[in-house]
Enzyme design. Structure first.
Site, short mmCIF file in Angstrom:
data_model
loop_
_atom_site.label_atom_id
_atom_site.label_comp_id
_atom_site.label_asym_id
_atom_site.label_seq_id
_atom_site.Cartn_x
_atom_site.Cartn_y
_atom_site.Cartn_z
N ASP A 125 0.84 -1.22 0.00
CA ASP A 125 0.00 0.00 0.00
C ASP A 125 0.86 1.25 0.00
O ASP A 125 0.43 2.32 -0.37
CB ASP A 125 -0.89 0.04 1.26
N HIS A 167 -3.03 7.90 8.69
CA HIS A 167 -2.75 6.51 9.06
C HIS A 167 -1.31 6.27 9.48
O HIS A 167 -1.02 5.28 10.15
CB HIS A 167 -3.06 5.56 7.89
N GLY A 175 -1.61 2.69 4.78
CA GLY A 175 -2.71 3.27 4.01
C GLY A 175 -2.27 4.40 3.11
O GLY A 175 -2.96 5.41 2.97
N ASP A 202 -12.83 11.90 7.57
CA ASP A 202 -12.51 11.00 6.47
C ASP A 202 -13.38 9.74 6.58
O ASP A 202 -13.84 9.40 7.67
CB ASP A 202 -11.01 10.63 6.59
N HIS A 204 -12.33 6.83 6.51
CA HIS A 204 -11.56 5.86 7.31
C HIS A 204 -11.21 6.39 8.70
O HIS A 204 -11.04 7.59 8.88
CB HIS A 204 -10.25 5.50 6.57
N ASP A 291 -13.40 11.00 0.87
CA ASP A 291 -13.78 9.69 0.31
C ASP A 291 -15.12 9.19 0.84
O ASP A 291 -15.55 8.10 0.48
CB ASP A 291 -12.67 8.65 0.53
N TYR A 330 -11.16 9.89 -3.76
CA TYR A 330 -10.63 9.17 -4.92
C TYR A 330 -11.42 9.45 -6.19
O TYR A 330 -11.06 8.94 -7.26
CB TYR A 330 -10.57 7.68 -4.59
O1 LIG Z 1 -8.31 6.82 2.23
C1 LIG Z 1 -7.58 6.30 3.05
C2 LIG Z 1 -6.68 5.13 2.74
C3 LIG Z 1 -7.32 4.13 1.79
C4 LIG Z 1 -6.40 2.93 1.68
C5 LIG Z 1 -6.13 2.19 2.79
C6 LIG Z 1 -5.30 1.06 2.70
C7 LIG Z 1 -4.75 0.72 1.49
C8 LIG Z 1 -4.99 1.47 0.35
C9 LIG Z 1 -5.82 2.58 0.44
N1 LIG Z 1 -6.06 3.31 -0.67
C10 LIG Z 1 -7.08 2.98 -1.48
O2 LIG Z 1 -7.85 2.10 -1.14
C11 LIG Z 1 -7.21 3.71 -2.72
C12 LIG Z 1 -6.21 4.53 -3.20
C13 LIG Z 1 -6.40 5.18 -4.43
C14 LIG Z 1 -7.56 5.02 -5.14
C15 LIG Z 1 -8.55 4.19 -4.61
C16 LIG Z 1 -9.82 3.99 -5.33
F1 LIG Z 1 -9.88 2.75 -5.76
F2 LIG Z 1 -10.81 4.19 -4.45
F3 LIG Z 1 -9.91 4.86 -6.35
C17 LIG Z 1 -8.41 3.53 -3.42
N2 LIG Z 1 -7.51 6.73 4.30
O3 LIG Z 1 -8.24 7.81 4.70
ZN LIG Z 2 -9.98 7.64 3.65
#
Ligand SMILES: O=C(CCc1ccccc1NC(=O)c1cccc(C(F)(F)F)c1)NO
Ligand SMILES: [Zn+2]
EC number: 3.5.1.98
Length: 401
Positions: A125, A167, A175, A202, A204, A291, A330
């Site tokens: 990630d 994170h 993340g 957020d 998350h 998001d 995103y």
């Molecule tokens: O948005 C986040 C982190 C989201 C995250 C957590 C763990 C591993 C990867 C991610 N990032 C995504 O899931 C991600 C990153 C870029 C684009 C996207 C999409 F698929 F939603 F577009 C998703 N924290 O507030």
């Molecule tokens: Zn998020």
């Protein structure tokens, strides 16, 4: 949780070398801002760095482009960011982690090998991309620049939409967050303000910030987020209320898929007003990751900028030094719509509904409107569930004097 505080530390924080509390300085009233300037951290180089390395390529310039297209940049007090120093980064992160990030980031340039070492969370990630250290240091420096403007009384609100990477842990990326700029800002604000309230909207859970301050009463963290089996990061349940001196100063509001503006604001309004009235913070850091917007590829919440804007409005009514940060988001167009709307709200400006013609105009098709229509995802947050969450949080906050 950051490593145990050092011996002489009275458990006020879980950090090393947190500067002594300077309550002796003038009370918060004297920090009332000299004018109603709104500081906005910006430079083209900063946008370029964020464009290439953020997890959503091109988002930084789309956000800035829309804010500029609506003529808001001329109402803002633009301040150039500077990269955070190693000393600033290691006020929270471990020296080993920062050294590793710096070396791996540079190495990547020469050796072009993919560093998949699990160490320090630098793998899948959070890949080691070329220049990731310079990016992380600049984002952290931008957030610290904003925090410093609040401390110096330059403004009452300071904004860094490209920060909010909540994170990252003391010695681990997570993340896609390499450096936890909200934590660095809160540590800096704590040099001037005895109590700081961190609010995380957020989608998350703001786990990295919660971990950093879970054992101190000098920082209260309040996070509203999706909490469901298998959803990242998996923490932030309602019974997680902090530890030791920090017990009850961690507030978690776990939500389910499908929540929309009215229910979200109703929860926020009750919980945030209780938190503010019992904690009486002297400064606020507000993470506004987008998001949770309807139409985001995360596809969980049904929020719009209007709903989050009502939460922001409640915080601004407290008239406290307030730092606004971005985070997730995103869907590039919707994230730009959200943060542009919120920037206008801080400025007290209303915006025409049609997206102005500008470089990124095509991102906003097919309707080319500023507003985001609420989605129609099934809402799994029953009124009973929400009432129970609010009652539990209320009981917990009753322990905070
Ligand atoms: O948005 C986040 C982190 C989201 C995250 C957590 C763990 C591993 C990867 C991610 N990032 C995504 O899931 C991600 C990153 C870029 C684009 C996207 C999409 F698929 F939603 F577009 C998703 N924290 O507030
Ligand atoms: Zn998020």
């Amino acid at each position: 949780m950051a490593d145990g505080s050092d011996k002489e530390n009275d458990g006020e924080s879980c950090h090393r070398n947190l500067p002594p509390n300077r309550d002796v300085l003038a009370p918060r009233s004297d920090v009332s801002c000299r004018n109603d300037k709104v500081v906005f951290v910006h430079s083209q180089m900063y946008i370029d760095l964020c464009n290439n390395l953020a997890k959503v390529p091109g988002r930084a310039s789309a956000v800035h482009g829309l804010i500029e297209a609506y003529g808001l940049t001329k109402e803002l007090s633009l301040v150039e960011p500077r990269p955070a120093t190693v000393a600033e980064l290691t006020s929270f992160h471990s020296t080993d982690y920062i050294d590793h990030l710096r070396k791996a980031s540079a190495e990547e340039d020469e050796e072009k090998d993919i560093d998949v070492s699990e160490e320090f969370g630098l793998c899948y990630d959070c890949p080691i991309l070329p220049g990731v250290y310079e990016y992380a240091a600049m984002v952290a420096g931008a957030t610290l620049t904003a925090a410093q403007c609040l401390i110096d009384g330059e403004c009452q609100v300071a904004i860094n939409w490209h920060g909010g990477w909540h994170h990252a842990k003391k010695d681990e990326a997570s993340g896609f967050c390499y450096v936890n700029d909200p934590v660095l800002a809160i540590l800096r604000l704590r040099e001037r303000f005895s109590k700081v309230l961190y609010i995380d909207l957020d989608l998350h859970h703001g786990d990295g910030v919660e971990d950093a301050f879970c054992c101190t009463s000098r920082v209260m963290t309040l996070s509203l987020h999706k909490f469901d089996t298998g959803f990242f990061p998996g923490t932030g349940d309602i019974q997680d209320t902090g530890m030791g001196r920090g017990r009850y100063y961690t507030v978690n509001v776990p939500l389910r898929d499908g929540i929309q503006d009215s229910q979200y604001f109703s929860v926020f309004n009750k919980v945030a007003s209780q938190a503010e009235s019992c904690y009486k913070p002297e400064a606020v850091v507000l993470q506004l990751g987008a998001d949770g917007m309807s139409g985001d590829p995360m596809g969980c919440f049904n929020l719009t900028p209007q709903g989050v804007g009502r939460c922001l409005g409640q915080v601004l009514d407290w008239k406290l030094p307030t730092l606004l940060l971005g985070g997730g988001g995103y869907h590039v167009g919707n994230t730009a719509r959200c943060w542009t709307s919120l920037t206008a709200q801080v400025l007290g400006k209303s915006l025409p509904p049609d997206i102005p013609e500008h470089e990124h105009f095509t991102e906003y098709g097919p309707d080319y409107e500023l507003d985001i229509s609420p989605g129609n995802r099934v809402n799994h947050n029953t009124d009973e569930y929400v009432e129970e969450v609010i009652n539990t949080v209320t009981e917990n906050l009753a322990h905070v004097m």
